[in-house]
Design an enzyme around this catalytic site. Structure first.
Site, PDB file in Angstrom:
ATOM      1  N   ASP A 108       0.592  -1.351   0.066  1.00 43.02           N
ATOM      2  CA  ASP A 108      -0.256  -0.062  -0.353  1.00 43.02           C
ATOM      3  C   ASP A 108       0.628   1.537   0.070  1.00 43.02           C
ATOM      4  O   ASP A 108       0.309   2.135   0.208  1.00 43.02           O
ATOM      5  CB  ASP A 108      -1.202  -0.087   0.983  1.00 43.02           C
ATOM      6  CG  ASP A 108       0.265   0.045   2.602  1.00 43.02           C
ATOM      7  OD1 ASP A 108       0.959  -0.155   2.149  1.00 43.02           O
ATOM      8  OD2 ASP A 108      -0.861   0.082   3.193  1.00 43.02           O
ATOM      9  N   LYS A 159       4.504   1.367  16.068  1.00 40.83           N
ATOM     10  CA  LYS A 159       3.811   2.471  16.671  1.00 40.83           C
ATOM     11  C   LYS A 159       3.644   2.416  18.040  1.00 40.83           C
ATOM     12  O   LYS A 159       2.810   2.374  19.039  1.00 40.83           O
ATOM     13  CB  LYS A 159       2.433   1.538  16.436  1.00 40.83           C
ATOM     14  CG  LYS A 159       2.185   1.355  14.918  1.00 40.83           C
ATOM     15  CD  LYS A 159       0.799   0.545  14.835  1.00 40.83           C
ATOM     16  CE  LYS A 159       1.116   0.334  12.916  1.00 40.83           C
ATOM     17  NZ  LYS A 159       1.267  -0.531  12.225  1.00 40.83           N
ATOM     18  N   ASP A 218       1.802   5.979   2.271  1.00 41.64           N
ATOM     19  CA  ASP A 218       0.915   4.852   2.654  1.00 41.64           C
ATOM     20  C   ASP A 218      -0.941   4.778   2.855  1.00 41.64           C
ATOM     21  O   ASP A 218      -0.897   5.598   3.294  1.00 41.64           O
ATOM     22  CB  ASP A 218       1.454   4.091   4.133  1.00 41.64           C
ATOM     23  CG  ASP A 218       0.439   2.845   4.413  1.00 41.64           C
ATOM     24  OD1 ASP A 218      -0.624   2.530   4.482  1.00 41.64           O
ATOM     25  OD2 ASP A 218       1.224   2.270   5.669  1.00 41.64           O
TER      26      ASP A 218
HETATM   27  N1  GDD Z   1       0.908 -11.519   2.941  1.00 45.16           N
HETATM   28  C1  GDD Z   1       0.401 -11.092   4.510  1.00 45.16           C
HETATM   29  N2  GDD Z   1      -0.427 -11.379   5.062  1.00 45.16           N
HETATM   30  N3  GDD Z   1       0.276  -9.528   4.278  1.00 45.16           N
HETATM   31  C2  GDD Z   1      -0.525  -8.837   4.972  1.00 45.16           C
HETATM   32  C3  GDD Z   1      -0.471  -9.721   6.222  1.00 45.16           C
HETATM   33  C4  GDD Z   1      -0.322 -10.538   6.685  1.00 45.16           C
HETATM   34  O1  GDD Z   1      -0.854 -11.451   7.732  1.00 45.16           O
HETATM   35  N4  GDD Z   1      -1.206  -8.425   6.789  1.00 45.16           N
HETATM   36  C5  GDD Z   1      -0.431  -7.211   7.100  1.00 45.16           C
HETATM   37  N5  GDD Z   1      -0.533  -7.241   5.444  1.00 45.16           N
HETATM   38  C6  GDD Z   1       0.157  -6.445   4.201  1.00 45.16           C
HETATM   39  C7  GDD Z   1      -0.848  -5.638   3.955  1.00 45.16           C
HETATM   40  O2  GDD Z   1      -1.877  -5.602   3.228  1.00 45.16           O
HETATM   41  C8  GDD Z   1      -0.021  -4.238   3.504  1.00 45.16           C
HETATM   42  O3  GDD Z   1       0.164  -4.172   2.189  1.00 45.16           O
HETATM   43  C9  GDD Z   1       1.576  -4.619   4.627  1.00 45.16           C
HETATM   44  O4  GDD Z   1       1.097  -5.766   4.992  1.00 45.16           O
HETATM   45  C10 GDD Z   1       1.766  -3.377   6.076  1.00 45.16           C
HETATM   46  O5  GDD Z   1       0.218  -3.793   6.714  1.00 45.16           O
HETATM   47  P1  GDD Z   1      -0.586  -2.566   7.289  1.00 45.16           P
HETATM   48  O6  GDD Z   1      -1.121  -2.924   7.917  1.00 45.16           O
HETATM   49  O7  GDD Z   1      -0.672  -1.655   5.800  1.00 45.16           O
HETATM   50  O8  GDD Z   1       0.330  -1.980   7.485  1.00 45.16           O
HETATM   51  P2  GDD Z   1       0.735  -0.269   8.311  1.00 45.16           P
HETATM   52  O9  GDD Z   1       0.647   0.672   7.705  1.00 45.16           O
HETATM   53  O10 GDD Z   1      -0.206  -0.371   9.871  1.00 45.16           O
HETATM   54  O11 GDD Z   1       2.507  -0.502   9.158  1.00 45.16           O
HETATM   55  C11 GDD Z   1       3.775  -0.979   8.254  1.00 45.16           C
HETATM   56  O12 GDD Z   1       3.333  -0.065   7.238  1.00 45.16           O
HETATM   57  C12 GDD Z   1       4.364   1.157   7.328  1.00 45.16           C
HETATM   58  C13 GDD Z   1       4.546   2.623   6.027  1.00 45.16           C
HETATM   59  O13 GDD Z   1       3.423   2.299   5.469  1.00 45.16           O
HETATM   60  C14 GDD Z   1       4.673  -1.107   8.823  1.00 45.16           C
HETATM   61  O14 GDD Z   1       5.407  -2.006   7.920  1.00 45.16           O
HETATM   62  C15 GDD Z   1       5.240   0.085   9.996  1.00 45.16           C
HETATM   63  O15 GDD Z   1       6.850   0.024  10.500  1.00 45.16           O
HETATM   64  C16 GDD Z   1       5.556   1.648   8.593  1.00 45.16           C
HETATM   65  O16 GDD Z   1       5.976   2.016   8.804  1.00 45.16           O
HETATM   66 MG    MG Z   2      -0.095   0.409   5.059  1.00 41.12          MG
END
Ligand code: GDD
Ligand code: MG
Length: 298
Positions: A108, A159, A218
């Site tokens: 994303d 977080k 993001d």
């Molecule tokens: N295959 C798979 N399985 N993908 C997953 C899973 C899972 O269990 N859980 C999450 N994802 C995918 C989501 O679809 C997304 O593309 C990505 O992993 C990150 O998950 P998010 O849910 O979007 O995380 P976030 O936005 O809260 O936080 C992450 O992104 C931030 C930057 O955009 C973390 O990596 C943070 O450390 C980072 O700063």
């Molecule tokens: Mg995200």
């Protein structure tokens, strides 16, 4: 080089949009989000994108039955159960038989972060993994990173509470990873790269980072999904099939295919998804509109 693209999350923050399709299949300026992400990887030399699929894998398989997306070969790795970020990367790398150093990205994140900078730093430092950093005003919904001057990561905190974030530099969700890192990831349970793997690498002095202050978003929340599109469109963008009454007023908005906007409607800072309709005299501001829903972002 291969890239593992994480696209298996439930996209809960974008419900109800993600009740029927995965986040990365939502349209972003007329193309599914995944095409922006994979297209940018392809432009930078990635030849195969290993999609780490969990929630609704069928949506990707249906959209790209030839296993090509934005000019890049796709491999589908479908998890048997949600494995979280580290488990998902390890599972996908194993399924696709990734042997060499590879890239992994959050599916994303739309960004102009130069992969070459990450790869160069990775080769020069002896790191097991090298991560991209971007500055943000409120780091509390991200992974927050502190580095020493040579780029070695001293702390990675996922977080943290808003008043406890140790820096403004956050994990941009773009990584270069050595296959040796996969050995740290358990095979039999979900595991988080942000909460387990990266902190373990920090302990060993093997996690490095490269900072870059460019375009980065993001798109995983309503406000960010909206802002990403207006930024990418550079202001107002209206699809050629949209029918806009000449007396409607549209500013700084993205209007997708087959949208109808009636007389004297006013639309500002908004995104109208395909087939949505706006009645006469309606006023829409900072909202995402679908045929069934209006989603306010503030
Ligand atoms: N295959 C798979 N399985 N993908 C997953 C899973 C899972 O269990 N859980 C999450 N994802 C995918 C989501 O679809 C997304 O593309 C990505 O992993 C990150 O998950 P998010 O849910 O979007 O995380 P976030 O936005 O809260 O936080 C992450 O992104 C931030 C930057 O955009 C973390 O990596 C943070 O450390 C980072 O700063
Ligand atoms: Mg995200």
């Amino acid at each position: 080089m291969d890239a593992v693209v994480l696209v298996g999350g439930f996209g809960t923050r974008l419900r109800p949009l993600t009740l029927t399709r995965p986040k990365q299949m939502l349209p972003v300026v007329d193309r599914p989000m995944i095409e922006h992400v994979v297209g940018r990887l392809g432009e930078q030399g990635i030849t195969r994108a290993v999609l780490s699929l969990g929630y609704r894998p069928d949506a990707f398989e249906a959209a790209y039955p030839e296993r090509r997306c934005a000019g890049v070969e796709l491999f589908y790795a479908v998890e048997p159960q949600p494995l979280d970020t580290a488990g998902a990367i390890a599972f996908a790398a194993r399924m696709a038989d990734v042997q060499d150093t590879f890239v992994a990205v959050n599916g994303d994140v739309i960004s102009d972060f130069p992969l070459i900078d990450l790869l160069d730093a990775h080769r020069g430092s002896g790191a097991a993994a090298t991560i991209a950093l971007t500055p943000v005003e409120d780091p509390s919904r991200y992974g927050v990173v502190v580095c020493d001057p040579d780029g070695r990561v001293q702390a990675f905190v996922e977080k943290p509470p808003a008043d406890e974030a140790p820096s403004q530099w956050i994990n941009a969700g773009i990584y270069v990873i050595d296959p040796s890192v996969l050995e740290l990831i358990p095979e039999d349970r979900p595991a988080s790269i942000e909460r387990e793997t990266f902190p373990a690498l920090v302990q060993k002095g093997l996690l490095y980072a490269v900072a870059h202050d460019g375009f980065w978003i993001d798109a995983g929340t309503p406000a960010a999904y909206l802002e990403a599109q207006i930024a990418l469109a550079g202001g107002t963008h209206i699809h050629s099939t949209a029918e806009i009454d000449p007396n409607a007023r549209i500013t700084n908005s993205v209007i997708m295919a087959h949208v109808t906007v009636s007389a004297d409607a006013r639309i500002a800072d908004s995104v109208l998804l395909p087939y949505s309709t706006v009645p006469a005299n309606a006023e829409i501001r900072r909202a995402i509109v679908t045929p069934d829903h209006h989603i306010a972002t503030e």
